[in-house]
Scaffold this motif. Structure first.
Motif: not given
Length: 154
Positions: A40, A63-65, A67, A70-71, A74, A90, A92, A110-111
């Motif tokens: 990001y 996004y959420k770390t 998730c 999200c991954e 991305k 971006y 969080d 989140a995504a």
């Protein structure tokens, strides 16, 4: 040859080899992180400010770390957002500011991707499960949301 000159040459060669090894590893790592595993970008410029504050045009990628959705989305989101004529931020969803934006734009997952054009917002999900239950990037939706050429022509 005299033995006292053999040892320093060996040490010098070893140091040079170790130095070259570290340079190669860190050089590859830098290239890899900048060009292959994109991340990001949070840079703010004067033009970004004008687009966001004055013209009210921006893309918000939530996004959420950790998730999985999200991954999976991305890379596709980042690559498509780089081509957008509007700034992309971006967000969080776990941060305090992120939570405020989640509420403001009614983000439930989140995504999510929110496009703001002339002050009007639209929400999209950028990753979902396919028919086989596998999580994938929704490239069609991402392109639809961020492809400004069609919207500008209207």
């Amino acid at each position: 040859m005299d033995d006292r000159f053999k040892m320093p040459k060996l040490v010098l060669c070893s140091l040079v080899a170790v130095g070259m090894f570290f340079f190669a590893v860190f050089g590859v790592q830098t290239f890899w992180s900048e060009h292959v595993t994109k991340d990001y970008n949070k840079h703010l410029t004067e033009q970004v400010y004008v687009d966001v504050v004055v013209n009210k045009n921006a893309n918000l990628v939530f996004y959420k770390t950790g998730c999985p959705y999200c991954e999976k989305g991305k890379k596709a989101v980042i690559e498509t957002a780089e081509k957008s004529s509007y700034p992309t931020f971006y967000i969080d969803v776990e941060s305090e500011d992120g939570q405020a934006l989640v509420k403001k734009y009614q983000v439930e997952k989140a995504a999510s991707l929110v496009t703001i054009r002339d002050g009007q917002s639209q929400l999209y999900l950028y990753a979902a499960k396919d028919k086989q239950g596998k999580i994938t990037a929704d490239k069609k939706t991402i392109k639809e949301a961020l492809d400004d050429s069609k919207k500008e022509a209207q």
